[in-house]
Scaffold this active site. Sequence first.
Site, mmCIF file in Angstrom:
data_model
loop_
_atom_site.group_PDB
_atom_site.id
_atom_site.type_symbol
_atom_site.label_atom_id
_atom_site.label_comp_id
_atom_site.label_asym_id
_atom_site.label_seq_id
_atom_site.Cartn_x
_atom_site.Cartn_y
_atom_site.Cartn_z
ATOM 1 N N ASP A 92 -1.738 9.587 -10.716
ATOM 2 C CA ASP A 92 -2.291 8.980 -11.429
ATOM 3 C C ASP A 92 -0.643 8.508 -11.709
ATOM 4 O OD1 ASP A 92 -4.628 8.191 -11.402
ATOM 5 O OD2 ASP A 92 -5.226 8.639 -12.698
ATOM 6 N N GLU A 101 -4.244 2.490 -4.333
ATOM 7 C CA GLU A 101 -2.852 2.375 -4.291
ATOM 8 C C GLU A 101 -2.231 0.887 -3.757
ATOM 9 O OE1 GLU A 101 -5.575 4.305 -2.686
ATOM 10 O OE2 GLU A 101 -4.730 4.173 -0.818
ATOM 11 N N ASP A 145 0.873 -0.925 -0.122
ATOM 12 C CA ASP A 145 -0.172 -0.060 0.253
ATOM 13 C C ASP A 145 1.366 1.138 0.287
ATOM 14 O OD1 ASP A 145 -3.643 0.356 0.674
ATOM 15 O OD2 ASP A 145 -1.955 2.107 2.083
ATOM 16 N N ILE A 146 1.018 2.377 -1.030
ATOM 17 C CA ILE A 146 1.956 3.257 -0.695
ATOM 18 C C ILE A 146 1.373 4.548 -0.059
ATOM 19 C CG2 ILE A 146 2.350 5.542 -2.131
ATOM 20 C CD1 ILE A 146 1.310 3.515 -4.987
ATOM 21 N N ASN A 178 -2.360 12.733 -4.158
ATOM 22 C CA ASN A 178 -4.160 12.975 -4.357
ATOM 23 C C ASN A 178 -4.472 14.653 -4.228
ATOM 24 O OD1 ASN A 178 -4.599 10.784 -6.858
ATOM 25 N ND2 ASN A 178 -5.907 9.786 -6.115
#
Lengths: 597, 110
Positions: A481, A507, A464-465, A472
Site C-alpha cells: 500500500d 496496481e 501497471d506497476i 506484496n
Amino acid sequence: MHTNTQPPPGERLVGCAALAAAVEPGQEGASAALASALAAEQRTSALVLALVGSDGGTAPAITIGEAIARLGVPAVRALTIALDLCVGECRSSVETRRWSRPLAQAFAARALCRQLGVGLPVEAFTVGLVQGFGPATLMRWKFPARLVQAVTPPGRERGFDPNEDESVDLARILGQASLLADSLCGDPSRSGIDWARASSGLESMREILELDRAAFAVLFERIGREWSEWQARLGLAAQPVPTLDEVHRRAGAIPADDEVVRALEAGSTATLKGLRILAVDDEPISLKLLERALRNAGHETITAVNGSEALRIALEQHPHAVIADWMMPEMDGIDLCKALRRSELGRSVFFLLLTGRGEEERIVEAFDAGVDDYVTKPFNPKVLLARLKGGQRVIELQERVEANRRVVLKQVAEMGLLTRKLRNAAHTDALTDLPNRRHAIGRLESEWESSDSATRPLSAILIDIDHFKKVNDTYGHDVGDFVLREVAVVLRANTRQGEEAARLGGEEFFVTCSNTTETQALVAAERLRAAVARHVINGMGFQGSVTISVGVAQRLPGMASHDALIKAADHAVYAAKAEGRNCVLAASAVSPVSKSA
Amino acid sequence: MRVIEGLRELGGTEDPGLLVEVIGMFLEDAPARLRELQMGFETKDIRLLERAAHSLKSASANVGATGLSDLCKRMEESARQRRSEGIAELLTESTRVWTEVEAALRSIRG
C-alpha cells in the site's frame, strides 16, 4: 489602479522569492531551479520543509528535492514565494503585525483542507497566507490558476477555469479559514470583532466538518498551537491564543437580536425582555411622553423627529418595533411604513401607528400600507404598552421565522460544500487520494462525447506497476500500500494540464489525456515512466524504486466507445510487459499478433 | 370653565418631574404654534395652518387641554379640506382659550 507611487507590498519580490518566481513550472529543469532557489535562503527552506514534513504525507520529506517531487513544482514554488515574502517582511520588523492574521488563516485553511479531504493542504496554506495580496498579484507571481481563482471575489470576471470546482472549494475553505483566523486573532478589548457571529459561524463550521464538539475544540486548539509556534519562529509578537470555549463565552456579550436568534435556534421559548423601539413624532411633547413610557417599561428607545430620519435610523439600527406618528411633514407615518416594508430589514419590523383624533376613519389606508396596529393620540401609556405586548408576540414569531430563514439560507450555502465533499469521497480512491475508477471512467466518457477522432483527439494512458505482486509477497500488504501511495504521488506530481491520473484498482493506474494525440500522449507517458523509475521509495522497510509498464492509445475512427480505447491501451500494456517492462508502447505500434497474446 | 379637563398620570409616581417638564415644553412651544396659525391664516398659507393646527392639537391633548385640542382639530380639518370659512372664529376662540390654559398650567406647575 494604484495612485500611490510607492509599489504595494509584494510588488517587487527579492531574494529567494524572486528566484522561485523566475522558475517556469512545466519547463525542463524546473525542479532543480526551484531547489537551488530554496538553497539560497536557509530560513525559508527550513520552513518549507517543516510545513511539508508535517503535511500528513506518507513519510516526512527529508530534502527539498523530495518535497518538490511529492507536491509538484507549482505548489512548492507558490509556497516558497509566499513564505519567503513573509519571512523577509517579518525580519525587517516593519510589517510584523501584518503577518499575524494571515498566518492564522494559513494554518486554518490547511487544517480545513485536510479535514475535508478537498484539495492540496499545502496550497490552502499558501493562499491563506497571501490572500490579502489579491488575485492580480497572485497572477503576476504565476500562481496556479485555481489558487488565483480561489482568491478572486465572486462576481468579478473569472476567466475560463478548467478546475472551477477546486477553486470554488478552495474559496470556501478560505472563507471558513478567515472566520477561524478572526476567532484566533480577535482582541477582546477591540469591539470590531463580532464574537456572536464568530461563535455561530464556528458552530456551523463544526457541523460541516461533521465533528463533535470535543474533536472540533481539538482541531481549533491545534490550529492555534501551530499559529503560535510559527509566530514565535518568525519573531512575531506573541498573542494569547483563545480556546474555542473562550470564543463562545465572549459571544455572550452580544446584541439583543442575535441572542434572541440563538435562543430560538436552540428551541428556547425565552421571551424578548426589552425591545429596541424606534419612536417617531415631529411633535416634541408627544415624542417625550412616548420615549418616557417606553423607557419606563424597560424598552431600549431611539427617537426620530421625522419620517426620513426614522427611515435612516431604522435601516441602520434594526429596531424590533417602530412607533410612529401618522401626520408628519415631509415623510409621514404611512410613507415611512411603506418605505420600510419595501426593504429587507423593514419587512419584519412591528409597526405601530399613532393616530390623532379625527384620523381613525382613514385607518384602512394605514393597514393597507402595512401597519400592524394603531393607538389613538393622546395615548394612554398603559394602552400603548398593552398593544405593544400584543405586538411582541408577532415580533417573536417574526424573529422565529427570520431565524429559520437564516438557518435555511445558511444550510443552502453549506450544502454546496457538503455535497462536494461527499461527491469527492465517492470519486476518490481512499488509499492514494487519486480519483478512483468510477471517476476516471466517467471523465473518459465525457471526454469521449466532446472529442472527435478528426478534430479533437483523445488519448488514454494505462499504467501497471511491474512485479507488484512480488512487493506484496515479500514485504506484505502494508508495504504494498505504501508503494502504491508513493507511485500515486509521483504520478500526480508529474501530470500536467489536460492530464488526469486516477487509480483503477490494484496496481493499475490510468491517465485521461484530453485533446491529445497518441504522439503527445507518448511523451507524457515517458515522462511518467521516467519519474516513477527515478523516484526512490524509502520507508516501512522498503528501499528502492519500482518501474511501470505503460500503454498508450488514441481514439480512432473505428472505435465504438470509450471501452475500445481502454482495451487498446490495455493491449499496449501487455505488449510493454512482453517487451521487458519499464517501457512505454503505443497501441498503434502493437502488432495484431502481440495484441492477441 | 375647566380648561384643563384632566391631566393623565404623566410619569406616574416613578417620574413626578415629567409632568413639570412636559408642561414647561408646552408653555414654551405653544405660542410659536399659535403665531404660525395666525400667520398661516393671514398669508393664506393653508399648509402652514394645517401643520400648526395638527401640532398644537396633539401637544395640547397631551397636557389635557382638550378644549384647545378640539379647536385645533376643527381648524386642521377645515384646512385639509381647503375650507377657509369659520377659521377666523376658531382662531379667535383658540387665542382666548390659550390664555386660560396657560394660566391654569402655570398654576399647576407652581
